[in-house]
Design an enzyme around this catalytic site. Structure first.
Site, mmCIF file in Angstrom:
data_model
loop_
_atom_site.group_PDB
_atom_site.id
_atom_site.type_symbol
_atom_site.label_atom_id
_atom_site.label_comp_id
_atom_site.label_asym_id
_atom_site.label_seq_id
_atom_site.Cartn_x
_atom_site.Cartn_y
_atom_site.Cartn_z
ATOM 1 N N LYS A 143 -6.581 1.310 -3.434
ATOM 2 C CA LYS A 143 -5.154 1.466 -3.155
ATOM 3 C C LYS A 143 -4.767 2.906 -3.445
ATOM 4 C CE LYS A 143 -0.580 -0.171 -4.441
ATOM 5 N NZ LYS A 143 0.191 -1.229 -5.103
ATOM 6 N N LYS A 202 -5.627 -0.212 1.194
ATOM 7 C CA LYS A 202 -4.192 -0.063 1.395
ATOM 8 C C LYS A 202 -3.783 1.380 1.178
ATOM 9 C CE LYS A 202 -0.046 -1.655 -0.829
ATOM 10 N NZ LYS A 202 0.465 -2.162 -2.048
HETATM 11 C C1 PBG Z 1 3.350 -2.990 -6.097
HETATM 12 C C2 PBG Z 1 3.042 -2.957 -4.640
HETATM 13 C C3 PBG Z 1 3.400 -1.975 -3.724
HETATM 14 C C4 PBG Z 1 3.027 -2.451 -2.480
HETATM 15 C C5 PBG Z 1 2.425 -3.697 -2.650
HETATM 16 N N1 PBG Z 1 2.436 -3.990 -4.000
HETATM 17 C C6 PBG Z 1 4.119 -0.688 -3.913
HETATM 18 C C7 PBG Z 1 3.570 0.331 -4.812
HETATM 19 O O1 PBG Z 1 2.413 0.279 -5.235
HETATM 20 O O2 PBG Z 1 4.345 1.203 -5.160
HETATM 21 C C8 PBG Z 1 3.276 -1.747 -1.176
HETATM 22 C C9 PBG Z 1 3.346 -2.628 0.045
HETATM 23 C C10 PBG Z 1 4.024 -1.998 1.205
HETATM 24 O O3 PBG Z 1 4.380 -0.802 1.218
HETATM 25 O O4 PBG Z 1 4.223 -2.725 2.184
HETATM 26 N N2 PBG Z 1 2.341 -2.659 -6.958
#
Ligand code: PBG
Length: 338
Positions: free
Chosen positions: A206, A261
């Site tokens: 991520k 992601k």
């Molecule tokens: C929280 C989380 C996020 C997303 C999924 N879980 C945001 C972040 O890490 O700040 C992003 C999903 C999206 O942008 O659609 N940990």
């Protein structure tokens, strides 16, 4: 890939356009396909009854109260979507530095999970994020000490959060926090609480991405995070080899499936992960990707259906087993009509 081109006749014997001439022929030689079984639909939850709140940076996506979530899931099941992901927009007054609301068995996400499972049992899989940001007054995914997001103390909280969510009925625990060692610790905690059958889908690679902006509006965490960023725990967008190390660790710690992601901008990572490890690999077409496509389509600059279909097919071509996408319900309908 070795395509053995030395064995092929060349032009003019070979004309690759021959196979492309008609739709029936293109269908015969098509190498990847998007089907409804590939889709996971993320939904945002808000307090209240019969509420649907628009999210300005995610046009077409709404925060739904628990009763409306149950209705949305009925539609997902009707269209054949195998799983949903639930994200709570926690009321601001419940957000604290210590994120205690994450452990409340009656918090918004737990109430939504219970309602969905009471209504539909195993007709649909329910995925929950494990991370503290929906409950944090500082907007971070972990606990903050002296301005730094601390790892091990956060992992203890995440283990308890995972057990609370599994107790509510969650089928897939998806740690999205990027703390080190959390997958192994969560696996142990789940097993100790007799949740051996609950899956872990690790947000393994991520990245610290600008494409999460609209999501943070949706769950109300952008204001909390302010000018802060998540670069001390989420990955540097420049890195490739590190993604493989992250994935290798999560698999070794017991992840059942892994996720990359954001999605489309990181398709190279999706492909490398699938090719290298061969484990179930998912991609998250994140909020910013949705927003770009939806905005361009709204302007008439892109054909909405075509652009959505092509963007999702790209994940399948890269080797993904499935995609989390805010377009899931719309796409399920398109696939059904086709
Ligand atoms: C929280 C989380 C996020 C997303 C999924 N879980 C945001 C972040 O890490 O700040 C992003 C999903 C999206 O942008 O659609 N940990």
């Amino acid at each position: 890939m070795n395509i053995g081109s030395e064995k092929f006749a060349s032009f003019p014997q070979t004309r690759l356009r021959r196979l492309r001439r008609h739709e029936w022929s293109r269908r015969l030689v098509r190498e990847s396909r998007l089907v409804v079984d590939d889709l996971i639909w993320p939904l945002f939850i808000c307090e209240g009854r019969q509420r649907a709140e628009p999210i300005s940076s995610l046009p077409g996506v709404e925060r739904l109260s628990v009763d409306r979530i149950v209705e949305a899931v009925a539609a997902a099941i009707d269209w054949g979507i195998p799983a949903i992901a639930l994200f709570p927009a926690t009321p601001a007054e419940l957000k604290t530095p210590a994120c205690q609301e994450a452990l409340n068995p009656d918090n918004l996400v737990c109430r939504a999970v219970r309602a969905v499972k009471e209504a539909y049992a195993d007709q649909v899989g329910v995925l929950c994020d494990v991370a503290l940001d929906p409950y944090a007054s500082h907007g971070h995914d972990g606990l903050v000490r002296d301005g730094y997001v601390v790892n091990d103390e956060t992992v203890d909280m995440l283990c308890r959060q995972a057990v609370v969510q599994a107790t509510a009925g969650c089928d897939i625990i998806a740690p999205s926090d990027m703390m080190d060692g959390r997958v192994g610790a969560i696996r142990q905690a789940l097993d100790a609480a007799n949740f051996q059958h609950v899956q872990i889908m690790a947000y393994a690679a991520k990245y610290a991405s600008a494409f999460y902006g609209p999501f943070r509006d949706a769950v109300g965490s952008s204001a909390n995070l302010g000018s802060g960023d998540k670069r001390t725990y989420q990955m540097d967008p420049a890195n490739h080899a590190e993604a493989l190390r992250e994935v290798a660790l999560d698999i070794a710690e017991g992840a059942d499936s892994v996720m990359v992601k954001p999605g489309l901008p990181y398709l190279d990572i999706v492909q490398r992960v699938k090719d290298t490890f061969g484990v179930p690999t998912f991609a998250y077409q994140v909020s910013g990707e949705y927003a770009m496509l939806a905005a361009a389509a709204a302007q008439g600059w892109l054909d909405r259906e075509q652009a959505i279909g092509e963007s999702l097919l790209a994940f399948k071509r890269a080797g993904a087993d499935g995609v989390l996408t805010y377009f899931a319900r719309e796409v399920a309908e398109l696939l059904y009509r086709r």
